[in-house]
Design a protein around this motif. Structure first.
Motif, short mmCIF file in Angstrom:
data_model
loop_
_atom_site.label_atom_id
_atom_site.label_comp_id
_atom_site.label_asym_id
_atom_site.label_seq_id
_atom_site.Cartn_x
_atom_site.Cartn_y
_atom_site.Cartn_z
N GLN A 59 0.83 -1.21 0.00
CA GLN A 59 0.00 0.00 0.00
C GLN A 59 0.87 1.26 0.00
OE1 GLN A 59 -2.80 -0.44 3.23
NE2 GLN A 59 -3.69 -2.27 2.31
N GLU A 60 1.95 1.24 0.76
CA GLU A 60 2.86 2.39 0.78
C GLU A 60 3.49 2.60 -0.60
OE1 GLU A 60 6.38 4.28 3.51
OE2 GLU A 60 6.35 2.09 3.31
N GLN A 61 3.89 1.51 -1.24
CA GLN A 61 4.48 1.63 -2.58
C GLN A 61 3.47 2.24 -3.55
OE1 GLN A 61 6.21 -2.26 -3.66
NE2 GLN A 61 6.63 -2.52 -1.49
N MET A 62 2.22 1.82 -3.46
CA MET A 62 1.18 2.33 -4.37
C MET A 62 0.79 3.76 -4.04
SD MET A 62 -1.44 -0.86 -4.63
CE MET A 62 -0.95 -2.48 -5.21
N GLN A 63 0.54 4.04 -2.77
CA GLN A 63 -0.05 5.32 -2.39
C GLN A 63 1.00 6.40 -2.11
OE1 GLN A 63 -2.46 3.80 0.82
NE2 GLN A 63 -4.23 3.55 -0.53
N ALA A 64 2.00 6.11 -1.31
CA ALA A 64 2.97 7.14 -0.94
C ALA A 64 4.07 7.30 -1.99
CB ALA A 64 3.59 6.81 0.43
N TRP A 65 4.49 6.20 -2.59
CA TRP A 65 5.61 6.27 -3.54
C TRP A 65 5.16 6.38 -4.99
CZ3 TRP A 65 8.91 1.70 -1.27
CH2 TRP A 65 9.31 2.02 0.04
N GLY A 66 3.88 6.18 -5.25
CA GLY A 66 3.36 6.33 -6.61
C GLY A 66 3.70 5.21 -7.56
N HIS A 67 4.02 4.02 -7.04
CA HIS A 67 4.30 2.89 -7.93
C HIS A 67 3.00 2.41 -8.56
CE1 HIS A 67 8.25 1.58 -5.76
NE2 HIS A 67 8.19 2.87 -5.96
N ARG A 68 3.06 2.15 -9.85
CA ARG A 68 1.93 1.52 -10.55
C ARG A 68 2.17 0.02 -10.55
NH1 ARG A 68 -0.80 4.57 -15.13
NH2 ARG A 68 -1.25 2.44 -15.67
N PHE A 69 1.17 -0.73 -10.23
CA PHE A 69 1.22 -2.18 -10.31
C PHE A 69 0.23 -2.60 -11.38
CE2 PHE A 69 3.18 -1.73 -6.26
CZ PHE A 69 3.85 -2.91 -5.96
N LEU A 70 0.70 -3.42 -12.31
CA LEU A 70 -0.16 -3.99 -13.33
C LEU A 70 -0.25 -5.48 -13.09
CD1 LEU A 70 1.24 -2.19 -16.51
CD2 LEU A 70 -0.71 -1.51 -15.09
N LEU A 71 -1.47 -5.99 -13.16
CA LEU A 71 -1.69 -7.44 -13.02
C LEU A 71 -1.89 -8.04 -14.39
CD1 LEU A 71 -4.13 -7.63 -9.98
CD2 LEU A 71 -1.73 -8.31 -10.06
N LEU A 72 -1.40 -9.26 -14.55
CA LEU A 72 -1.48 -10.00 -15.81
C LEU A 72 -2.34 -11.23 -15.60
CD1 LEU A 72 -0.14 -10.49 -18.72
CD2 LEU A 72 1.38 -12.02 -17.48
N ALA A 73 -3.30 -11.44 -16.50
CA ALA A 73 -4.13 -12.65 -16.46
C ALA A 73 -4.32 -13.12 -17.90
CB ALA A 73 -5.49 -12.38 -15.82
N MET A 74 -4.73 -14.37 -18.03
CA MET A 74 -5.03 -14.88 -19.37
C MET A 74 -6.41 -14.38 -19.78
SD MET A 74 -3.32 -18.69 -19.04
CE MET A 74 -4.60 -19.41 -19.96
N LEU A 75 -6.63 -14.25 -21.08
CA LEU A 75 -7.87 -13.72 -21.62
C LEU A 75 -9.08 -14.55 -21.19
CD1 LEU A 75 -9.19 -11.57 -23.38
CD2 LEU A 75 -8.76 -13.00 -25.35
#
Length: 182
Positions: A59-75
């Protein structure tokens, strides 16, 4: 959400949020168990997983540090099988994490994620992609295939007497024209 086709698999890539922290942590734990079993001690792995992948840390990486996380799934609608996290400044996108479940390696998912990060970097007019990767990690070959070059060795203390021994790798994005201020 975007579709990406690499290899024979079609992938769905979507932006993660704090609700996805348990999924990200599960993928990390499963992939680390295989990727680092011959590289890091179990104690070092436990230390890093706790430090980097607790709900609070993510949560800190996403909210305070501004890291974008992308999730990958199969279609086909299956659960997430991988993720990437990154952040950019005026000229550089830094990739912090890229992991796939072991059974999904070499199926094009890593390339799909990196291609999406590169597209985001180009859209932001960034000139470089950078990342650090453990010097003993076979993923070094993957990053070279993706156009990255080793810039230098980086040793980083991470607490409890542990030391990350990484390569800093960089890819220069061709065709990006920096403004006069960048």
């Amino acid at each position: 959400m975007s579709l990406s086709s690499c290899s024979t698999v079609q992938w769905v890539i979507r932006l993660a949020d704090t609700q996805d922290c348990p999924v990200i942590r599960e993928i990390a734990e499963k992939s680390w168990a295989v990727a680092y079993r011959d590289i890091l001690t179990p104690e070092f792995m436990a230390h890093e997983l706790a430090r980097e992948y607790s709900d609070a840390a993510l949560q800190e990486q996403m909210q305070a540090w501004g890291h974008r996380f992308l999730l990958l799934a199969m279609l086909d609608g299956s659960a997430a099988v991988g993720f990437v996290s990154y952040h950019h400044d005026e000229t550089t996108v830094t990739v912090y994490k890229l992991y796939l479940l072991p059974e999904f390696k070499s199926k094009g998912g890593g390339a799909a994620l990196m291609n999406r990060v590169e597209a985001d970097a180009r859209a932001a007019q960034c000139r470089h992609l950078e990342l650090k990767v453990n010097r003993a990690n076979p993923a070094v070959a993957f990053y070279r295939k993706m156009g990255f070059e080793i810039v230098r060795e980086v040793d980083t203390p991470v607490g409890n007497g542990f030391l990350r021994t990484d390569y800093l790798m960089r890819k220069t994005l061709e065709g990006i024209q920096l403004s006069a201020s960048g």
